[in-house]
Design an enzyme around this catalytic site. Structure first.
Site, PDB file in Angstrom:
ATOM      1  N   ASP A  47       0.838  -1.193   0.000  1.00  0.00           N
ATOM      2  CA  ASP A  47       0.000   0.000   0.000  1.00  0.00           C
ATOM      3  C   ASP A  47       0.878   1.250   0.000  1.00  0.00           C
ATOM      4  O   ASP A  47       1.694   1.452   0.895  1.00  0.00           O
ATOM      5  CB  ASP A  47      -0.901   0.008   1.239  1.00  0.00           C
ATOM      6  CG  ASP A  47      -1.823   1.217   1.264  1.00  0.00           C
ATOM      7  OD1 ASP A  47      -2.932   1.121   0.719  1.00  0.00           O
ATOM      8  OD2 ASP A  47      -1.428   2.258   1.819  1.00  0.00           O
ATOM      9  N   TYR A  52       2.764  10.116  -0.158  1.00  0.00           N
ATOM     10  CA  TYR A  52       3.798   9.524   0.701  1.00  0.00           C
ATOM     11  C   TYR A  52       5.200   9.759   0.118  1.00  0.00           C
ATOM     12  O   TYR A  52       6.186   9.694   0.851  1.00  0.00           O
ATOM     13  CB  TYR A  52       3.613   8.017   0.855  1.00  0.00           C
ATOM     14  CG  TYR A  52       2.332   7.543   1.483  1.00  0.00           C
ATOM     15  CD1 TYR A  52       1.442   8.420   2.111  1.00  0.00           C
ATOM     16  CD2 TYR A  52       1.995   6.187   1.449  1.00  0.00           C
ATOM     17  CE1 TYR A  52       0.267   7.956   2.671  1.00  0.00           C
ATOM     18  CE2 TYR A  52       0.810   5.727   2.005  1.00  0.00           C
ATOM     19  CZ  TYR A  52      -0.044   6.618   2.611  1.00  0.00           C
ATOM     20  OH  TYR A  52      -1.228   6.149   3.154  1.00  0.00           O
ATOM     21  N   LYS A  77      -2.871   5.991  -4.191  1.00  0.00           N
ATOM     22  CA  LYS A  77      -3.988   6.910  -3.903  1.00  0.00           C
ATOM     23  C   LYS A  77      -3.812   8.246  -4.612  1.00  0.00           C
ATOM     24  O   LYS A  77      -2.696   8.751  -4.729  1.00  0.00           O
ATOM     25  CB  LYS A  77      -4.088   7.136  -2.385  1.00  0.00           C
ATOM     26  CG  LYS A  77      -4.177   5.838  -1.598  1.00  0.00           C
ATOM     27  CD  LYS A  77      -4.211   6.076  -0.105  1.00  0.00           C
ATOM     28  CE  LYS A  77      -3.952   4.796   0.652  1.00  0.00           C
ATOM     29  NZ  LYS A  77      -2.522   4.435   0.720  1.00  0.00           N
ATOM     30  N   HIS A 110      -7.792   9.581  -1.791  1.00  0.00           N
ATOM     31  CA  HIS A 110      -7.192   9.572  -0.459  1.00  0.00           C
ATOM     32  C   HIS A 110      -8.074  10.243   0.594  1.00  0.00           C
ATOM     33  O   HIS A 110      -8.168   9.777   1.732  1.00  0.00           O
ATOM     34  CB  HIS A 110      -5.830  10.260  -0.521  1.00  0.00           C
ATOM     35  CG  HIS A 110      -4.853   9.775   0.493  1.00  0.00           C
ATOM     36  ND1 HIS A 110      -3.501   9.697   0.262  1.00  0.00           N
ATOM     37  CD2 HIS A 110      -5.028   9.354   1.763  1.00  0.00           C
ATOM     38  CE1 HIS A 110      -2.891   9.249   1.342  1.00  0.00           C
ATOM     39  NE2 HIS A 110      -3.794   9.036   2.278  1.00  0.00           N
TER      40      HIS A 110
END
Length: 315
Positions: A47, A52, A77, A110
């Site tokens: 994931d 990120y 996402k 997200h």
């Protein structure tokens, strides 16, 4: 490979999502090594997310592992600055390019809140406040339905939505979300909301399956650590497992996938070692420790009221 770790759940698309995955939020520099360790240990579910900054590292690790692409379930996402329908396809392609992949297995929105369009992931005004934009998450979701047709995403879904927001998508969109990824752990069980998902055939993935183990939540002194909860610790002793492993097995016993994150090879391997089934009485004991504590509520930062109709809404 461990029994629970080998377990998969069937999505509404017909695809199988592995019960345990590796979360890759934070510690960007450590993720390539962490993902490689995880894949070598037997994980087949990774994931990540655009915001990120770990997509390149995830992609490198997948390539290094030598494991066939078809055997790995990859989630990423859509970030808040790419909610405009005209930006969604390009945003997915950027993620694919960074991952070095032809497709992803699951593409999630997200958050249900849009930031100002552009390349700045956190657009701010002179006072440091995030700049949001009036883009309807429903329009964003409908644009995501379009990338399904391209084959570049095999399934779409959402993350951090309220019940009302999910209901609106079910009512207005053509494709129901295959997955809703949300904060869920023994101190925030959201049973009624989970039942709602089951009724509609939407799979739930638990992020933060250990609650407030993440330092960013800053609530350790106030609440103590979930992994130190006496119930989890005691049940762990019975099975010769850690409280972390018990928390993961509990989530899986309810039919949810779990995505613990760690950069420690030992912890990554330990989290995968959950080849035990909790007895019904132990599941009930854990069900009884729900404190309705939500650790991740970005409403104030985002200038958007999240989780308005859910347990643990921070006042």
């Amino acid at each position: 490979m461990a029994a629970n770790a080998q377990k998969t759940f069937k999505l509404s698309t017909g695809a199988q999502i592995p019960a345990i995955g590796l979360g890759t939020w934070q510690d960007e520099a450590a993720q390539e090594a962490a993902v490689l360790v995880a894949l070598q240990a037997g994980y087949r579910h990774i994931d990540t997310a655009r915001c990120y900054g770990t997509e390149p590292a995830v992609g490198k690790a997948i390539k290094q592992s030598g494991i066939p692409r078809s055997e790995i379930f990859v989630t990423t996402k859509l970030w808040n600055n790419k909610h405009h329908p005209d930006d969604v396809g390009q945003a997915l392609q950027q993620s694919l390019d960074d991952l070095g992949l032809e497709y992803i297995d699951l593409f999630l929105m997200h958050w249900p809140v849009a930031f100002k369009r552009g390349d700045d992931p956190f657009p701010s005004d002179k006072d440091g406040n995030l700049i949001t934009e009036n883009i309807d998450y429903l329009d964003t979701y409908i644009a995501m339905e379009g990338v399904l047709k391209s084959g570049k995403a095999k399934a779409i879904g959402v993350s951090n939505f309220s019940r009302q927001e999910i209901e609106r998508i079910l009512e207005k969109a053509t494709t129901k979300p295959a997955v809703h990824q949300m904060e869920l752990h023994p101190w925030l069980q959201q049973q009624a909301f989970f039942d709602f998902h089951q009724t509609h055939g939407i799979h739930v993935t638990q992020y933060s399956p250990f609650g407030n183990s993440n330092e960013i939540y800053g609530s350790r002194e106030q609440h103590g650590l979930l992994v130190n909860d006496e119930t989890l610790v005691e049940i762990g002793k019975k099975y010769g497992k850690s409280s972390n492993q018990v928390a993961l097995a509990w989530g899986i016993s309810h039919g949810r996938s779990v995505i613990p994150k760690s950069k420690s090879p030992e912890r990554i391997i330990q989290n995968f070692d959950i080849a035990f089934e909790l007895e019904p009485s132990d599941i009930e004991k854990i069900n009884s420790i729900d404190k309705k504590i939500r650790f991740n509520d970005s409403s104030k930062d985002f200038g958007y009221e999240l989780f308005t109709d859910l347990d643990g809404k921070q006042k």
